[in-house]
Design an enzyme around this catalytic site. Structure first.
Site, mmCIF file in Angstrom:
data_model
loop_
_atom_site.group_PDB
_atom_site.id
_atom_site.type_symbol
_atom_site.label_atom_id
_atom_site.label_comp_id
_atom_site.label_asym_id
_atom_site.label_seq_id
_atom_site.Cartn_x
_atom_site.Cartn_y
_atom_site.Cartn_z
ATOM 1 N N LYS A 10 19.142 -23.750 29.755
ATOM 2 C CA LYS A 10 19.890 -23.099 30.834
ATOM 3 C C LYS A 10 21.187 -22.471 30.325
ATOM 4 O O LYS A 10 21.489 -21.306 30.632
ATOM 5 C CB LYS A 10 20.193 -24.106 31.942
ATOM 6 C CG LYS A 10 21.030 -23.546 33.103
ATOM 7 C CD LYS A 10 20.339 -22.375 33.795
ATOM 8 C CE LYS A 10 21.222 -21.711 34.846
ATOM 9 N NZ LYS A 10 21.375 -22.513 36.069
ATOM 10 N N LEU B 81 24.220 -30.612 41.635
ATOM 11 C CA LEU B 81 25.650 -30.799 41.790
ATOM 12 C C LEU B 81 26.452 -29.784 40.982
ATOM 13 O O LEU B 81 25.924 -29.159 40.049
ATOM 14 C CB LEU B 81 26.015 -32.227 41.369
ATOM 15 C CG LEU B 81 25.268 -33.301 42.180
ATOM 16 C CD1 LEU B 81 25.328 -34.650 41.477
ATOM 17 C CD2 LEU B 81 25.858 -33.401 43.570
#
Length: 350
Positions: A223, A105
């Site tokens: 990340k 998402l």
């Protein structure tokens, strides 16, 4: 990758009051065999069918999994439906049909809404079918850790290999759209190591490698730190190339020097930002494709917020965010982030 933004968000802070108590009980019951539980991955739910998610879900279908999908983008849903995916009208319906649910998402708010909002994945918190939830969205580590606790506080419909409570992994990816399509993504995974091992077949159906990063939220940490480093290195290479050209050396020659010397990095030898220096990269395609500047700005903002929360020094994070935020405000938000060479530093084509 567009999911309906539900206005009423589940009250995570209310959950937090009881989660600390239930968390110890939940983790104590998770003595499961990764080899045994792996055999119980047949029905996979996937929510978020954008540029990345649609390709990841397609690779799961190609690998033989029974996939249920949800997204408000009817065109994306139809493409997956035509390939055999079952279409569900709400996240809770995906949960009811799946052994494992994967989400991909756009933002932390979208993730919270899909998991804990009305008709969310955790709606039936005491009778969940999925034993594993995997979030591959790029979100802040605190969101990943809060959701991991929320998932741990739920109960399973059926005990699976001595597992009484569902588990969550944060597993953002690196590689971009081309790697998502080719099934060569790299997954950076946080959460329980046993769950990580059990999920290997799923990861390797969508990617070529996985890296276990530690406990809940550490995949998200990896990340945002990776993308922070990438942004700073791209700005450094762009600034040096623009300066070199202004002082009389061609960007092609200077790139050769970089790639034969200590300045060598991915931004110089694999993703050069100067149009005309390297083929098959966004800079030689009018900065089309690749990783959009708005996404880089979003990830830098996550890093900036996280650094402030823990009191870490972040001068380069701040400067990089300001640069990419400026690019977005000037209308370059959909161009690849390497356009910083042209639009921020005023660099010219080779």
């Amino acid at each position: 990758m567009v999911i309906c933004r539900v206005k009423s968000v589940y009250n995570l802070s209310k959950l937090y009051c009881c989660l600390q108590r239930s968390f110890l009980q939940a983790t104590a019951s998770r003595n499961f065999s990764s080899s045994g539980i792996t055999s119980q991955i047949q029905n996979v739910g996937f929510i978020g069918l954008g540029n990345m998610g649609s390709r990841m879900a397609m690779n799961l279908i190609k690998s033989g999994y029974k996939v249920s999908v949800h997204d408000i983008n009817t065109h994306a849903v139809k493409k997956l439906s035509d390939q055999g995916a079952n279409v569900k009208e709400a996240p809770c319906q995906v949960s009811e049909a799946s052994d494992v649910v994967i989400t991909m998402l756009p933002s932390s708010d979208h993730v919270l809404n899909v998991y804990t909002g009305p008709n969310g994945l955790l709606q039936s918190e005491n009778h969940l079918r999925p034993w594993l939830f995997i979030d591959s969205s790029t979100v802040d580590p605190q969101t990943s850790r809060k959701l991991s606790l929320a998932v741990s506080a739920c109960d399973l419909q059926e005990i699976k290999d001595h597992l009484k409570n569902p588990v969550m992994l944060d597993a953002p990816v690196s590689g971009g759209v081309l790697a998502a399509e080719a099934g060569t993504l790299t997954f950076m995974v946080g959460g329980e190591e046993e769950a990580y091992m059990a999920a290997q077949p799923l990861f390797l159906s969508m990617g070529k490698s996985t890296i276990y990063c530690g406990g809940a939220g550490n995949g998200s940490v990896a990340k945002i730190c990776n993308n922070l480093s990438l942004a700073v290195s791209m700005m450094g290479i762009s600034e040096a190339l623009a300066l070199g050209r202004s002082l009389g050396i061609s960007c092609r020659t200077l790139t050769t020097v970089f790639n034969s010397s200590s300045a060598r990095c991915w931004s110089s030898d694999s993703y050069n930002p100067v149009p005309g220096v390297m083929q098959h990269v966004p800079s030689s395609n009018h900065y089309h494709g690749g990783f959009a500047s708005r996404l880089m700005a979003k990830d830098l903002n996550l890093a900036l917020t996280s650094a402030r929360e823990v009191g870490a020094a972040h001068p380069l994070t701040s400067q990089a965010y300001e640069a990419f935020d400026k690019l977005c405000k000037e209308g370059h938000d959909t161009e690849d982030f390497s356009c910083v060479f042209r639009h921020y530093y005023g660099g010219k084509d080779e």
